[in-house]
Scaffold this active site. Structure first.
Site, PDB file in Angstrom:
ATOM      1  N   ASP A 146       0.919  -1.272  -0.099  1.00 39.82           N
ATOM      2  CA  ASP A 146      -0.134  -0.153  -0.067  1.00 39.82           C
ATOM      3  C   ASP A 146       0.846   1.254  -0.219  1.00 39.82           C
ATOM      4  O   ASP A 146       1.351   1.612   1.280  1.00 39.82           O
ATOM      5  CB  ASP A 146      -0.831   0.005   1.247  1.00 39.82           C
ATOM      6  CG  ASP A 146      -1.762   1.200   1.330  1.00 39.82           C
ATOM      7  OD1 ASP A 146      -2.146   1.543   0.221  1.00 39.82           O
ATOM      8  OD2 ASP A 146      -2.213   1.540   2.525  1.00 39.82           O
ATOM      9  N   GLU A 168      -1.997  -1.664  -4.456  1.00 40.88           N
ATOM     10  CA  GLU A 168      -2.999  -0.908  -4.688  1.00 40.88           C
ATOM     11  C   GLU A 168      -2.987   0.037  -5.669  1.00 40.88           C
ATOM     12  O   GLU A 168      -1.997   0.512  -6.105  1.00 40.88           O
ATOM     13  CB  GLU A 168      -3.401   0.110  -3.311  1.00 40.88           C
ATOM     14  CG  GLU A 168      -4.492   0.536  -3.470  1.00 40.88           C
ATOM     15  CD  GLU A 168      -4.981   1.666  -2.325  1.00 40.88           C
ATOM     16  OE1 GLU A 168      -5.743   1.190  -1.108  1.00 40.88           O
ATOM     17  OE2 GLU A 168      -3.947   2.688  -2.044  1.00 40.88           O
ATOM     18  N   ASP A 196      -2.205   1.307   7.960  1.00 37.96           N
ATOM     19  CA  ASP A 196      -1.467   1.121   6.707  1.00 37.96           C
ATOM     20  C   ASP A 196      -0.866  -0.411   6.300  1.00 37.96           C
ATOM     21  O   ASP A 196      -0.935  -1.059   5.250  1.00 37.96           O
ATOM     22  CB  ASP A 196      -0.210   1.884   6.581  1.00 37.96           C
ATOM     23  CG  ASP A 196      -0.611   3.464   6.316  1.00 37.96           C
ATOM     24  OD1 ASP A 196      -1.254   3.738   5.611  1.00 37.96           O
ATOM     25  OD2 ASP A 196      -0.224   4.221   7.222  1.00 37.96           O
TER      26      ASP A 196
END
Length: 174
Positions: free
Chosen positions: A7, A72, A144
């Site tokens: 991410d 992502e 996160d």
């Protein structure tokens, strides 16, 4: 299969390595081998942050030998400056994976949430809670890191023929 999930962000890049094995009955079993956040200080220049992201992901890759990378996808942001900064962090992460010959897959944030929580509008706490539950973690991961775990799980779900509705693996062209 081992998946490196990322991410990306300049200051707080979430990462995870998830392993999928099979039970004697053929049921998929998932285990988080590692997860965390690459945190860069506010006073560190962008170039230093990018190097830190690449180097720390290289260390994770060397330690856990993931086979593929899931990241992502690019999200819509209202500020071009934010988009450029996020793109740079994403690039540093993708280079780390590409340098190790990994195929890279991209997943939209809403699709990741849909795969692991059941709804694309889930908030960060819901994602973190589900990652703790699905992976049998002893504590709830930071936001996160939880997002990275969710990206990894979405990839594993998508890699099966009975993939959840709306999940499509899309290799990233480098």
């Amino acid at each position: 299969m081992r998946v490196l999930a990322i991410d990306p962000a300049l200051r707080n890049t979430g990462f995870a390595v998830i392993e999928e094995t099979r039970s004697p009955t053929g049921k998929p079993l998932h285990r988080a081998l590692c997860y965390g956040t690459i945190s860069n200080k506010r006073n560190l220049r962008q170039s230093g942050c990018l190097v830190a992201i690449r180097e720390q992901l290289n260390d994770v890759i060397k330690a856990h030998s993931p086979e593929v990378c899931a990241v992502e996808g690019v999200i819509f942001v209202q500020s071009y400056k934010t988009a450029i900064t996020m793109g740079a962090a994403r690039g540093a992460a993708l280079i780390a994976a590409a340098e190790h010959g990994m195929e890279i897959f991209e997943y939209a944030p809403k699709r990741v949430k849909q795969a692991v929580v059941g709804k694309g509008s889930a908030d960060k706490q819901q994602v973190a809670f589900m990652m703790r539950a699905l992976l049998g973690l002893t504590e709830t991961p930071p936001a996160d890191a939880a997002d990275a775990l969710a990206i990894g799980m979405a990839h594993l779900y998508a890699s099966h023929s009975n993939r959840p509705v709306g999940i499509k693996d899309q290799p990233v062209a480098l």
